[in-house]
Write a protein that holds these residues in place. Structure first.
Motif, short mmCIF file in Angstrom:
data_model
loop_
_atom_site.label_atom_id
_atom_site.label_comp_id
_atom_site.label_asym_id
_atom_site.label_seq_id
_atom_site.Cartn_x
_atom_site.Cartn_y
_atom_site.Cartn_z
N ILE A 261 15.50 -11.47 16.59
CA ILE A 261 15.65 -12.34 15.20
C ILE A 261 17.33 -12.61 15.64
N THR A 262 17.71 -13.36 15.85
CA THR A 262 18.78 -12.93 14.74
C THR A 262 19.59 -13.38 13.93
N HIS A 263 18.75 -13.97 12.69
CA HIS A 263 18.61 -13.60 11.04
C HIS A 263 17.43 -13.66 10.74
N ILE A 264 17.80 -12.82 9.93
CA ILE A 264 16.46 -12.68 8.69
C ILE A 264 17.42 -13.18 6.90
N TYR A 265 16.85 -14.23 7.03
CA TYR A 265 17.10 -14.88 5.76
C TYR A 265 16.37 -14.58 3.99
N GLY A 266 15.07 -13.80 4.48
CA GLY A 266 13.53 -13.68 3.33
C GLY A 266 13.17 -12.55 3.76
N ILE A 267 12.73 -11.57 3.28
CA ILE A 267 11.55 -10.75 3.57
C ILE A 267 10.92 -10.35 1.52
N ASP A 268 9.43 -10.97 1.86
CA ASP A 268 8.90 -10.91 0.33
C ASP A 268 7.70 -10.13 1.03
N VAL A 269 7.11 -10.45 0.40
CA VAL A 269 5.13 -9.47 0.17
C VAL A 269 4.81 -10.41 -0.54
N VAL A 270 3.84 -10.51 0.65
CA VAL A 270 2.62 -11.32 0.08
C VAL A 270 1.68 -10.70 0.85
N ARG A 271 0.15 -10.76 -0.17
CA ARG A 271 -1.53 -9.93 -0.26
C ARG A 271 -1.41 -8.53 0.47
N PRO B 96 1.28 -1.24 0.00
CA PRO B 96 -0.03 0.50 0.21
C PRO B 96 0.77 1.22 0.04
N PRO B 97 0.39 2.47 -0.55
CA PRO B 97 1.13 3.92 -0.80
C PRO B 97 1.58 4.26 1.41
N GLY B 98 2.63 4.18 1.08
CA GLY B 98 3.45 4.72 2.43
C GLY B 98 3.81 3.59 3.13
N ALA B 99 4.28 2.91 3.07
CA ALA B 99 4.44 1.41 2.80
C ALA B 99 5.84 1.58 4.07
N LEU B 100 6.19 1.07 4.48
CA LEU B 100 7.81 0.83 5.07
C LEU B 100 8.90 0.75 4.39
N PRO B 101 10.06 0.47 4.00
CA PRO B 101 10.51 0.40 3.04
C PRO B 101 11.11 -1.36 4.12
N ILE B 102 11.67 -2.20 3.99
CA ILE B 102 12.15 -3.05 3.94
C ILE B 102 12.91 -3.87 5.36
N SER B 103 14.70 -1.83 4.87
CA SER B 103 15.20 -2.48 5.51
C SER B 103 14.90 -1.85 7.27
N THR B 104 13.65 -0.61 6.82
CA THR B 104 12.63 -0.08 8.60
C THR B 104 12.00 -0.93 9.35
N VAL B 105 11.66 -2.62 7.89
CA VAL B 105 10.94 -3.28 8.63
C VAL B 105 11.56 -4.84 9.46
N ALA B 106 13.64 -4.57 8.45
CA ALA B 106 14.28 -5.90 9.09
C ALA B 106 14.94 -5.22 10.62
N ARG B 107 15.27 -3.74 10.08
CA ARG B 107 15.87 -3.29 12.18
C ARG B 107 14.62 -3.74 12.36
N SER B 108 13.48 -3.55 12.83
CA SER B 108 12.22 -3.65 14.20
C SER B 108 12.26 -4.68 14.39
N VAL B 109 12.91 -5.58 12.93
CA VAL B 109 11.58 -7.23 13.57
C VAL B 109 13.46 -7.96 14.04
N GLU B 110 14.48 -7.80 14.10
CA GLU B 110 15.28 -7.69 14.29
C GLU B 110 16.22 -7.05 16.21
N SER B 111 15.18 -5.90 16.06
CA SER B 111 15.19 -5.67 17.44
C SER B 111 14.49 -6.26 18.60
N GLY B 112 13.59 -7.18 18.48
CA GLY B 112 12.41 -7.61 18.57
C GLY B 112 13.23 -9.52 19.07
#
Length: 101
Positions: free
Chosen positions: A59-69, A41-57
């Motif tokens: 998560i030690t290693h992200i090996y894939g980010i995709d868009v589904v639905r 959707p318009p205004g979506a956060l960039p993948i880098s922001t989402v990755a930093r947010s997830v890692e701060s929770g």
């Protein structure tokens, strides 16, 4: 005979090019080549922001980010090395679901 074959090949090449240009024009509105469920959707956060947010929770290693639905689908490992699949809201970065696989 050769002249006819080269004309046919040239005609097919031009047809393929025209088809690709038409597909690009039609899917440009989509933001992705022909698969509407992979747009954000318009205004979506960039993948880098989402990755930093997830890692701060934790998560030690992200090996894939995709868009589904129209949502981010994050594949990662937790602190114990277990595989996780997270669904993340693209506008807020909130983790909507967390499944251990």
């Amino acid at each position: 005979m050769r002249r006819t074959a080269s004309r046919v090949a040239l005609g097919l090449g031009a047809l393929n090019l025209a088809t690709l240009l038409l597909m690009a024009a039609v899917s440009a509105d989509d933001g992705f080549w022909g698969i509407g469920g992979k747009t954000l959707p318009p205004g979506a956060l960039p993948i880098s922001t989402v990755a930093r947010s997830v890692e701060s929770g934790g998560i030690t290693h992200i090996y894939g980010i995709d868009v589904v639905r129209h949502l981010y689908d994050v594949k990662a490992l937790d602190g114990d090395g277990k595989r996780l699949r997270l669904t993340v809201d693209p506008l807020t970065g909130e983790i909507l679901s967390r499944v251990t696989s």
